[in-house]
Scaffold this active site. Structure first.
Site, PDB file in Angstrom:
ATOM      1  CG  HIS A 129      -2.203  -0.825   0.817  1.00  0.00           C
ATOM      2  ND1 HIS A 129      -2.409  -2.088   1.298  1.00  0.00           N
ATOM      3  CD2 HIS A 129      -3.219  -0.564  -0.029  1.00  0.00           C
ATOM      4  CE1 HIS A 129      -3.516  -2.563   0.782  1.00  0.00           C
ATOM      5  NE2 HIS A 129      -4.033  -1.660  -0.024  1.00  0.00           N
TER       6      HIS A 129
ATOM      7  NE  ARG B 179      -6.259   1.572  -3.035  1.00  0.00           N
ATOM      8  CZ  ARG B 179      -5.667   1.592  -4.245  1.00  0.00           C
ATOM      9  NH1 ARG B 179      -5.416   2.736  -4.839  1.00  0.00           N
ATOM     10  NH2 ARG B 179      -5.322   0.476  -4.841  1.00  0.00           N
TER      11      ARG B 179
ATOM     12  NE  ARG C   2     -11.156  -0.116  -1.219  1.00  0.00           N
ATOM     13  CZ  ARG C   2      -9.905  -0.503  -1.458  1.00  0.00           C
ATOM     14  NH1 ARG C   2      -9.692  -1.477  -2.334  1.00  0.00           N
ATOM     15  NH2 ARG C   2      -8.897   0.087  -0.884  1.00  0.00           N
TER      16      ARG C   2
ATOM     17  CG  ASP D 261      -5.876  -7.363  -1.522  1.00  0.00           C
ATOM     18  OD1 ASP D 261      -4.903  -7.751  -0.847  1.00  0.00           O
ATOM     19  OD2 ASP D 261      -6.485  -6.309  -1.295  1.00  0.00           O
TER      20      ASP D 261
ATOM     21  CB  CYS E 125     -10.006  -0.837  -9.505  1.00  0.00           C
ATOM     22  SG  CYS E 125     -10.387  -1.932  -8.136  1.00  0.00           S
TER      23      CYS E 125
HETATM   24  C1  PEP Z   1      -6.665  -4.361  -5.024  1.00  0.00           C
HETATM   25  O1  PEP Z   1      -6.546  -5.152  -4.099  1.00  0.00           O
HETATM   26  O2  PEP Z   1      -6.342  -4.622  -6.196  1.00  0.00           O
HETATM   27  C2  PEP Z   1      -7.206  -3.021  -4.785  1.00  0.00           C
HETATM   28  C3  PEP Z   1      -7.488  -2.213  -5.792  1.00  0.00           C
HETATM   29  O3  PEP Z   1      -7.374  -2.624  -3.503  1.00  0.00           O
HETATM   30  P1  PEP Z   1      -6.184  -2.212  -2.542  1.00  0.00           P
HETATM   31  O4  PEP Z   1      -4.938  -2.122  -3.366  1.00  0.00           O
HETATM   32  O5  PEP Z   1      -6.544  -0.932  -1.917  1.00  0.00           O
HETATM   33  O6  PEP Z   1      -6.135  -3.350  -1.587  1.00  0.00           O
HETATM   34 MG    MG Z   2      -7.503  -4.809  -2.253  1.00  0.00          MG
END
Ligand code: PEP
Ligand code: MG
Length: 756
Positions: A367, A474, A510, A635, A682
């Site tokens: 992140h 986010r 989200r 993820d 995304c």
């Molecule tokens: C993902 O998991 O691809 C996503 C867009 O959410 P995050 O990166 O915030 O976990």
């Molecule tokens: Mg994610």
């Protein structure tokens, strides 16, 4: 020779204490110093060489010809003295002349002496001089004698800096001597930036080395140890390490060192000799580093790294210099240097001043990398020994796109960098020119391009890039940057301002995805001390259990979107019922507000993120209930490959352009098309041109990506024949070549698809 190094070192330090306190001039001080050392060590010769104008000059000596003082000069790497300075390492020789680097200087008269021991005088991890002793008999020096010399060299470093000897010439020599270093790492965030190096955890420059009051120093170290242990325990207890950027394994090693009696004992012994707490910590750090370097074991090198970090932490505690560079405030144009960072830690920095980040660790979908991308800051990761390559204050050129950086560049390198920077700006200007052009392939297929956002400023990216909306907002970013849980009103204000700025363009909010590597200082997201928080109590799982948080957010969203359309999606849905439960919470809030005659959104569209593989098996059940589906490839990939997205060791192991991922995504795309449910991707994957091409090839028609990716991806789309891309993907996925990425890149080149 005295029998104990402690005795001789203490004797010398007492003598040096007086010299340093005296009103003597710099040269006279050095003359005294060599005398004190020679006497205490019963050596015939003691000399000090200092770096001036890039060469090591004999500044003071007893035993060598006085006529050689300020006359004998050795280049870096030349002779024994030059070798010590260049390698920042000790030389201990029974027979000096038999060393291959020995350089005979007749003016010194040193042919009389056989044995030689020299140690570097270190400042900011570089040698600024050399302290050497010589004896007539051919004898090796024992370890305790070398130790004593190193302790003294440390004090000398202070004397040189403070007594006016570290004049500009020396400081300049120090800089020049270091030379340009090219740094190569892993590309985390593309882009270029230039600034001066700032350590996230600033190094403590030791000001005083000789103690006035030994008892007081002992006490200072004792309390610092207690405080450090408390901090480490708290970090371990937090159990969710995202905010501090450290991993469990590292913390465990920290803990082992923090409680290591041997370490604190050695520091205390150094204090007994007469060093201040700071100097003692540093002295023990240097000594341990030297020992560990002699053992050629990569695992041990890693541990050294941990001990280094911890020694620095102890130094910061003892000297009261506690904050990170963010708290101290960045100078104009900074390049941040850190071992690792948590997303919240990065968000503390002023993005206007931050021109680049270089990490020793880091992985593509952590992140903190997403945050850096959102902040538009180029980032390079996986640079081993980074803090040895770059010192605080060095000018650093960061080329995130090429995953390289230059520390202390020559003017020619800087000029080439500036030219490339200007070319990049020109290319951005070209992208800006297609900003209002439609995102349509050559054969007329529309691919909707949206941006990922999370910070208030991000909405500016909408008009700057010409994106069609925000495909992923986010909401947890607001939670990450706040010192306490953001109130409902604050949430509502943010959502409203985002909707206002977006105007007619859609925004998909989200709901909070906290936990995993996004932990909050004010909320324990890991009460069970999970070992694997990414697969633990995070995102919707946490939100459904603690529904007060979810209810407050739902109300904030509904109120913010009064009179407009509201699009909400839920993260980490693993089974369809979780989506239903989350939707029910929002609907309940809507009903509650409606009953109170509050203005409501015109319509609420509900979507779901697909980032847990189990959900792909349930699409027949789930899709009919959805207004849209968004695949979070960050993820999803970590779960498909069972590879922690923030583990730097796995950062380069699996490729998004692997048949496993692409086949998986194609299956989802087909199911969504059949059910007539809008589908987007995304994750970070879609922001890269080659990956985006593959996604279009398997039928993805909406990408929500990092703002910097919109220009290049749109240029790619406009140069692509979607039908041909579909054919090549079909072929490659049927019989996957060993080098899938290579095959796809070759195809793109052959078909003149614009790649960035
Ligand atoms: C993902 O998991 O691809 C996503 C867009 O959410 P995050 O990166 O915030 O976990
Ligand atoms: Mg994610």
């Amino acid at each position: 020779m005295p029998t104990s190094s402690a005795t001789s070192a203490r004797e010398i330090l007492t003598g040096l204490h007086d010299v340093m306190a005296s009103k003597l001039g710099a040269q006279a001080k050095l003359n005294k110093v060599v005398k004190i050392i020679a006497e205490a060590m019963a050596s015939e010769v003691c000399s000090i060489y200092l770096l001036r104008d890039g060469v090591l000059e004999l500044f003071a000596t007893v035993g060598l010809n006085q006529a050689a003082v300020h006359v004998t000069k050795l280049a870096m790497g030349e002779g024994l003295v030059g070798t010590i300075a260049k390698d920042v390492a000790v030389l201990n020789l029974a027979e000096a002349a038999s060393h291959p680097e020995f350089a005979y200087r007749p003016e010194t008269g040193e042919e009389l002496y056989h044995s030689f021991a020299g140690v570097p005088i270190i400042r900011k991890e570089r040698a600024i001089g050399v302290l050497a002793v010589q004896h007539a008999d051919p004898r090796g020096y024992d370890e305790v004698e070398i130790e004593a010399l190193q302790t003294v060299a440390m004090v000398l470093s202070e004397l040189i800096a403070n007594a006016g000897l570290a004049d500009r010439a020396i400081a300049a020599g120090e800089e020049r001597d270091a030379g340009t270093t090219r740094i190569v790492g892993l590309k985390l965030v593309a882009g270029m930036g230039k600034g001066h190096a700032v350590y996230h955890q600033p190094r403590v420059l030791i000001e005083h080395t000789v103690a006035d009051d030994i008892e007081a120093e002992r006490h200072r170290v004792y309390s610092a140890f207690a405080k450090m242990r408390e901090q480490i325990d708290a970090m371990m207890g937090q159990a969710e390490f995202g905010t501090v950027g450290e991993h469990q394994e590292v913390l465990e090693t920290y803990k082992m060192f923090a409680y290591d009696e041997g370490w604190s004992r050695r520091i205390n012994e150094a204090i007994d000799i007469g060093l201040t707490a700071e100097a003692a910590i540093e002295r023990v750090r240097q000594r341990t580093a030297q020992r560990m370097r002699q053992i050629d074991d990569p695992l041990l090198q890693d541990r050294m790294h941990d001990l280094d970090d911890l020694a620095n932490r102890l130094l910061r505690i003892v000297s009261g210099q506690l904050g990170t560079a963010a708290q101290a405030g960045l100078p104009q144009d900074a390049v941040l240097i850190a071992r690792n960072l948590g997303p919240a830690e990065l968000l503390e920095y002023d993005r206007r001043k931050l021109k680049g980040v270089i990490l020793e660790e880091g992985s593509l979908t952590a992140h903190v990398v997403i945050v850096a991308r959102a902040m538009g800051v180029p980032m390079i990761g996986r640079v081993a020994n980074l803090r040895r390559l770059v010192s605080e204050g060095d000018l650093v050129l960061v080329d995130g796109t090429e995953a390289t950086a230059f520390a202390r560049p020559t003017p020619a390198i800087e000029e080439a960098f500036d030219t490339k920077l200007a070319a990049g700006q020109k290319r951005r200007a070209e992208y800006a020119a297609v900003k209002d052009q439609p995102s349509v392939t050559r054969d007329g297929v529309r691919v909707q391009l949206m941006v990922n956002a999370g910070l208030r400023d991000d909405v500016a990216a909408l008009s700057a890039t010409g994106a069609e909306g925000i495909g992923l907002f986010r909401t947890e970013f607001q939670f990450l940057v706040s010192a306490q849980l953001p109130k409902r009103e604050a949430q509502q204000r943010l959502y409203r301002s985002v909707l206002d700025a977006a105007g007619d363009r859609p925004v998909i909010f989200r709901t909070v995805d906290i936990g995993g590597d996004k932990s909050l200082p004010y909320l324990d997201t890991n009460p069970e001390n999970e070992e694997n928080p990414a697969m633990g109590w995070r995102a919707l799982r946490l939100a459904l259990d603690r529904d007060t948080l979810m209810k407050a957010q739902a109300r904030a969203l509904i109120e913010a979107a009064a009179g407009r359309e509201l699009q909400i999606m839920f993260p980490m849905v693993s089974e369809p019922w979780e989506f239903e439960a989350a939707r029910a919470i929002v609907e309940e809030q809507k009903a509650w507000l409606g009953a109170r005659k509050k203005a409501l959104p015109k319509r609420i569209r509900y979507g779901c993120m697909l980032e847990v593989p189990s959900l792909a098996e349930m699409l027949d059940v789930l899709l009919p209930r959805l207004d849209f589906l968004s695949v979070g490839t960050n993820d999803l990939t970590q779960f498909l490959f069972a590879a922690d997205r923030s583990n730097p060791r796995l950062a380069e192991r699996y490729d998004w352009l692997s048949p496993a991922i692409l086949r998986f995504l194609r299956r989802i795309a087909k199911a969504a098309e059949k059910a007539n449910v809008p589908l987007g991707v995304c994750g970070e994957m879609g922001g890269r041109t080659l990956e985006a091409m593959a996604l279009v090839g398997i039928g993805i028609r909406r990408l929500s990506i990092t703002p910097a990716g919109v220009g290049p991806v749109k240029a790619m789309i406009r140069s692509l024949d979607a039908a041909a891309a579909a054919r090549v993907m079909e072929r490659l996925l049927k019989n996957p070549p060993a080098d899938f990425r290579g095959a796809l890149a070759a195809w793109a080149e052959k078909h003149q698809v614009a790649m960035a």
